[in-house]
Design a protein around this motif. Structure first.
Motif, PDB file in Angstrom:
ATOM      1  N   GLY B  10      35.472 -66.971  14.449  1.00 22.55           N
ATOM      2  CA  GLY B  10      35.057 -65.570  14.576  1.00 22.55           C
ATOM      3  C   GLY B  10      33.672 -65.306  14.019  1.00 22.55           C
ATOM      4  O   GLY B  10      32.969 -66.220  13.560  1.00 22.55           O
ATOM      5  N   TYR B  11      33.304 -64.038  14.021  1.00 18.60           N
ATOM      6  CA  TYR B  11      31.963 -63.579  13.656  1.00 18.60           C
ATOM      7  C   TYR B  11      31.604 -63.981  12.215  1.00 18.60           C
ATOM      8  O   TYR B  11      30.602 -64.677  11.981  1.00 18.60           O
ATOM      9  CB  TYR B  11      31.944 -62.052  13.846  1.00 18.60           C
ATOM     10  N   CYS B  12      32.398 -63.562  11.264  1.00 22.80           N
ATOM     11  CA  CYS B  12      32.090 -63.914   9.864  1.00 22.80           C
ATOM     12  C   CYS B  12      32.444 -65.367   9.570  1.00 22.80           C
ATOM     13  O   CYS B  12      31.750 -66.043   8.800  1.00 22.80           O
ATOM     14  CB  CYS B  12      32.886 -63.022   8.902  1.00 22.80           C
ATOM     15  N   ASP B  31      41.963 -72.041  13.598  1.00 24.46           N
ATOM     16  CA  ASP B  31      41.854 -70.832  14.422  1.00 24.46           C
ATOM     17  C   ASP B  31      42.736 -71.059  15.646  1.00 24.46           C
ATOM     18  O   ASP B  31      42.871 -72.190  16.119  1.00 24.46           O
ATOM     19  CB  ASP B  31      40.388 -70.619  14.864  1.00 24.46           C
ATOM     20  N   ASN B  32      43.362 -70.016  16.133  1.00 27.41           N
ATOM     21  CA  ASN B  32      44.148 -70.168  17.374  1.00 27.41           C
ATOM     22  C   ASN B  32      43.468 -69.480  18.557  1.00 27.41           C
ATOM     23  O   ASN B  32      44.059 -69.336  19.610  1.00 27.41           O
ATOM     24  CB  ASN B  32      45.581 -69.645  17.192  1.00 27.41           C
ATOM     25  N   ILE B  34      42.857 -66.568  19.264  1.00 28.74           N
ATOM     26  CA  ILE B  34      43.526 -65.386  19.805  1.00 28.74           C
ATOM     27  C   ILE B  34      42.520 -64.264  20.036  1.00 28.74           C
ATOM     28  O   ILE B  34      42.694 -63.444  20.936  1.00 28.74           O
ATOM     29  CB  ILE B  34      44.684 -64.930  18.885  1.00 28.74           C
ATOM     30  N   ARG B  35      41.445 -64.247  19.258  1.00 30.80           N
ATOM     31  CA  ARG B  35      40.421 -63.225  19.462  1.00 30.80           C
ATOM     32  C   ARG B  35      39.823 -63.359  20.858  1.00 30.80           C
ATOM     33  O   ARG B  35      39.585 -62.372  21.549  1.00 30.80           O
ATOM     34  CB  ARG B  35      39.342 -63.348  18.383  1.00 30.80           C
ATOM     35  N   ASP B  74      48.051 -71.310  14.652  1.00 35.39           N
ATOM     36  CA  ASP B  74      48.272 -69.888  14.418  1.00 35.39           C
ATOM     37  C   ASP B  74      48.791 -69.756  12.985  1.00 35.39           C
ATOM     38  O   ASP B  74      49.802 -70.385  12.646  1.00 35.39           O
ATOM     39  CB  ASP B  74      49.325 -69.408  15.430  1.00 35.39           C
ATOM     40  N   VAL B  75      48.125 -68.986  12.149  1.00 31.18           N
ATOM     41  CA  VAL B  75      48.595 -68.883  10.760  1.00 31.18           C
ATOM     42  C   VAL B  75      49.947 -68.184  10.656  1.00 31.18           C
ATOM     43  O   VAL B  75      50.584 -68.225   9.606  1.00 31.18           O
ATOM     44  CB  VAL B  75      47.574 -68.207   9.800  1.00 31.18           C
ATOM     45  N   ARG B 101      41.013 -57.525  13.453  1.00 33.37           N
ATOM     46  CA  ARG B 101      40.208 -56.742  12.527  1.00 33.37           C
ATOM     47  C   ARG B 101      39.663 -55.442  13.108  1.00 33.37           C
ATOM     48  O   ARG B 101      38.777 -54.824  12.521  1.00 33.37           O
ATOM     49  CB  ARG B 101      39.061 -57.582  11.993  1.00 33.37           C
ATOM     50  N   ASN B 119      50.559 -60.052  13.173  1.00 34.37           N
ATOM     51  CA  ASN B 119      49.543 -61.101  13.066  1.00 34.37           C
ATOM     52  C   ASN B 119      48.963 -61.139  11.652  1.00 34.37           C
ATOM     53  O   ASN B 119      48.867 -62.199  11.030  1.00 34.37           O
ATOM     54  CB  ASN B 119      48.421 -60.857  14.083  1.00 34.37           C
ATOM     55  N   TYR B 182      45.391 -51.016  11.331  1.00 36.03           N
ATOM     56  CA  TYR B 182      44.655 -52.194  10.870  1.00 36.03           C
ATOM     57  C   TYR B 182      44.414 -52.125   9.369  1.00 36.03           C
ATOM     58  O   TYR B 182      44.728 -53.063   8.624  1.00 36.03           O
ATOM     59  CB  TYR B 182      43.318 -52.312  11.621  1.00 36.03           C
ATOM     60  N   LYS B 186      45.720 -54.471   5.676  1.00 36.79           N
ATOM     61  CA  LYS B 186      44.903 -55.038   4.592  1.00 36.79           C
ATOM     62  C   LYS B 186      45.432 -54.589   3.235  1.00 36.79           C
ATOM     63  O   LYS B 186      45.411 -55.343   2.260  1.00 36.79           O
ATOM     64  CB  LYS B 186      43.451 -54.592   4.754  1.00 36.79           C
ATOM     65  N   GLY B 210      32.434 -54.591   3.155  1.00 39.41           N
ATOM     66  CA  GLY B 210      31.924 -53.451   3.921  1.00 39.41           C
ATOM     67  C   GLY B 210      31.761 -53.835   5.384  1.00 39.41           C
ATOM     68  O   GLY B 210      32.081 -54.959   5.797  1.00 39.41           O
ATOM     69  N   VAL B 212      30.090 -55.227   8.447  1.00 42.40           N
ATOM     70  CA  VAL B 212      29.068 -56.270   8.545  1.00 42.40           C
ATOM     71  C   VAL B 212      28.121 -55.957   9.704  1.00 42.40           C
ATOM     72  O   VAL B 212      28.559 -55.519  10.763  1.00 42.40           O
ATOM     73  CB  VAL B 212      29.715 -57.646   8.773  1.00 42.40           C
TER      74      VAL B 212
END
Ligand code: NAD
Ligand code: NAD
Lengths: 398, 398
Positions: B10-12, B31-32, B34-35, B74-75, B101, B119, B182, B186, B210, B212
């Protein structure tokens, strides 16, 4: 009122359904009987034998002429739930008892933690979405627990606390410190309900209930076919009920550690009254309110001493108190003071714990000792693994 | 250090994996993908085309000689996760980015809310149980969000707050007011991690990050095959990145409502640094600590004005600000002041938002305008249903 009781085949739900039906509310029970399956899976049984829900409501109808509707559904099944919520005449209240409610069950292993988590939190989310989509005016009465708060070093308020910080102030959700994966689900539910009330204008009452004790209610007592479940095992049995059963068995009272753990308690005869009070004075649209639903606070050791005294002095049954290694991770000595003014200001007259109640519970247990599987008495589910216990013991020793 | 990065496609996660690998950490990504599936499902695409993870790590190896291991799991699959955690040489740190996210994604309907919930929370629980069972010494570095706190009327501390109440005092978890399903996941994750550290002596750092912004990092810039995802759509795109893309498209900046909503922000170049800082100074056994991972606070309207000024005065691109009806339920004017001393005291030198960064993002977007599907720009996911919007409008009018 037209009231939907989710989890109405269980200990609190069945007693509440009868109480409300006796008072001419139009009661529908939904339950998927998963608790009975969990009992089978773990070789557990209610001390008092219970009939099927079908048999129970037929008996109730025979005795009183009143009808309780029953529907077998899983609240984690969204479309099935929506069909019920989206009926012609909407429910005035939805009382939500339908969850996995044992802390030890949720700590057995990852699988049990996740089954508890999904059953409870997905069920709760489904209910919120179904109300949002189909019946926002139905008042949600949700069972939480006093255990959500943990044991902070300050007074425990009812859901919210005003915090002064750096010269500013706000009324914020009371910080929670849940002590098991079960308790964590309840905290997550509360957060979701707060959000749903704010965002969707839903109306909800979160009942942070203390540990329930007792068995008899006027309705349950009408017939053995109406019998309620009475859990004595180490997974679902709760402390005072278990102590009374242990007396009847001549088994030492199982106090975890020092026994200074203080908790909130309520008689099941008050539970059912609280449910009706909450339904009859509903939260306003958009309002999320919390009632701490308990009447007294006791430490585990205080309760053990009380039961021992009743047992020995009134019933002439010898009774030992045994301090077991605490299977949980919790403070055994701590400050504990909880507020419970909301329900009393709405008219609850507390039924305080009496010697008579303890005597009646011991007598009940004596009647059913033949039902008991002694293996289910001692605690067996550990919060820490063996390695963690050894290293914690080492740390304490240093 | 030996570091496991969950969500490293992913991005981060991808930017962090490269940053850590460049600094000679031994990096494994799980990573699976899924994104990528969610993108397909909702017809979304990254503004900058991205390669497969396979191609990415091959290119990285070709350019630097360094190896990043990748595993497709997949976690939420416990046994697969345990196999990885329970390897010979245990991981020093597990950095957990692998979650759904997007707040709007979680508000589409009940199904999306529950998919997000399962998830995220089941993945987090699995990680905690796997560490507990197989590698309690691995330091968990978990990505949370500043959005967990909501917008209280008091200063936002780093995870805990000391509360004085009725003459007593305690340091308690900071009360959270999450604003979407979402964000609710968290908060639930944080509660679970606190519990796991206390009960099982796990060590964890919760990074309340914060929003990103940014794209370039030294490593990403090495080759187009290393390209990072850059979300511009109304579901996954975040505010500052979206504004820059909107300038490039000649599209008015989409400010929700008044735009007084103030939030915390961080440049992706600082995200990757924070991850390394957290890994290199791990929490102690049993310690749960929170770092508010952001460098600056802006209101949405301030950001819009900043981007407009850069666009018009530096780049000569005309730019309109458009105030849309707010699709979310949130305060548009509020107090907001967050503490972020922990990471800075560990050495973070903030990269503050500069005109250059905004220029570079607009230039990047200009290069890829042909990738944009304009339908994905305006917000489409409403927090309230149409009925609820009408009755809320009525209430405001009265
Ligand atoms: N008993 C206590 O001491 C106590 C204390 C505080 C709070 N509570 C809360 O009160 C509620 C009821 O507790 P109880 O003691 O009656 O528990 P119980 O186990 O006796 O009853 C729960 C009932 O809910 C049903 N159920 C569970 N998951 C379901 C699902 N997904 N779909 C449909 N039905 C489902 C079960 O089959 C069972 O009949 C629980 O939420 C519990 O957390 C109980
Ligand atoms: N981007 C931001 O502005 C921002 C801000 C604050 C916090 N965060 C947090 O940082 C983390 C990463 O965010 P991002 O922007 O890189 O998101 P992203 O969507 O770009 O990346 C998430 C990655 O996790 C993977 N993933 C998701 N669920 C998974 C699962 N069950 N098993 C395995 N892999 C899974 C996805 O495939 C994806 O590659 C998230 O937890 C997010 O909440 C992000």
């Amino acid at each position: 009122m037209k009231i939907l009781i989710a989890g109405g085949d269980g200990y609190c739900g069945w007693a509440s359904a009868l109480y409300l039906s006796a008072r001419d509310h139009d009661v529908t029970i939904i339950d998927n009987f998963i608790r009975r399956k969990w009992d089978n899976e773990h070789d557990l049984n209610s001390l008092v034998p219970i009939f099927t829900l079908d048999e129970r409501v037929k008996e109730w109808n025979r005795l009183t002429g009143k009808t309780i509707h029953i529907i077998n559904i899983d609240v984690t099944n969204y479309s099935a739930l929506c069909e019920i919520i989206n009926c012609e005449t909407k429910f005035d209240a939805l009382v939500h008892f339908a969850q996995q409610r044992s802390a030890p069950f949720s700590m057995i292993n990852c699988d049990h933690a996740i089954r508890t988590h999904i059953n409870n939190t997905v069920g709760n989310m489904n209910i919120l979405w179904a109300l949002h989509e189909y019946s926002p005016n139905t008042h949600l009465v949700k069972l939480g627990t006093m255990g959500e708060y943990g044991t902070p070093n300050i007074d425990i308020e009812e859901g919210f606390i005003t915090i002064e910080h750096n010269g500013r102030s706000d009324r914020l959700p009371y910080p929670k410190q849940p002590g098991s994966f079960y308790h964590l689900t309840k905290v997550s539910d509360s957060d979701q309900i707060i959000f749903a009330c704010r965002t969707w204008n839903l109306r909800a009452t979160d009942l942070n209930q203390g540990i329930v004790y007792g068995y008899n209610t006027d309705e349950i007592d009408l017939s053995p076919v109406l019998a309620n479940r009475f859990d004595y095992d180490h997974i679902f049995g709760t402390v005072l009920n278990r102590f009374c059963i242990q007396v009847a068995l001549g088994y030492p009272l199982t106090v975890h550690g020092e026994g200074g753990q203080t908790r909130s308690f309520i008689d099941i005869r008050d539970t059912v009254k609280c449910i009706e009070i909450a339904c009859q004075t509903p939260a306003k649209p958009g309002e999320y309110r919390v009632f701490n639903q308990f009447t007294e606070m006791f430490s585990v050791l205080e309760l053990a001493k009380l039961v021992k005294q009743v047992s020995e002095n009134i019933m002439n049954i010898p009774c030992e108190i045994s301090h077991l290694k605490n299977p949980r991770t919790e403070k055994e000595v701590h400050y504990y003071n909880c507020i419970n003014t909301n329900l009393r200001s709405l008219g609850l007259q507390p039924t305080l714990l009496s010697n008579e109640t303890i005597v009646s519970l011991i007598q009940l247990a004596k009647k059913y000792t033949n039902q008991v599987n002694l293996k289910l008495i001692p605690p067996q589910i550990q919060w820490k693994s063996e390695n963690e216990q050894i290293s914690a013991a080492k740390q304490n020793h240093e």
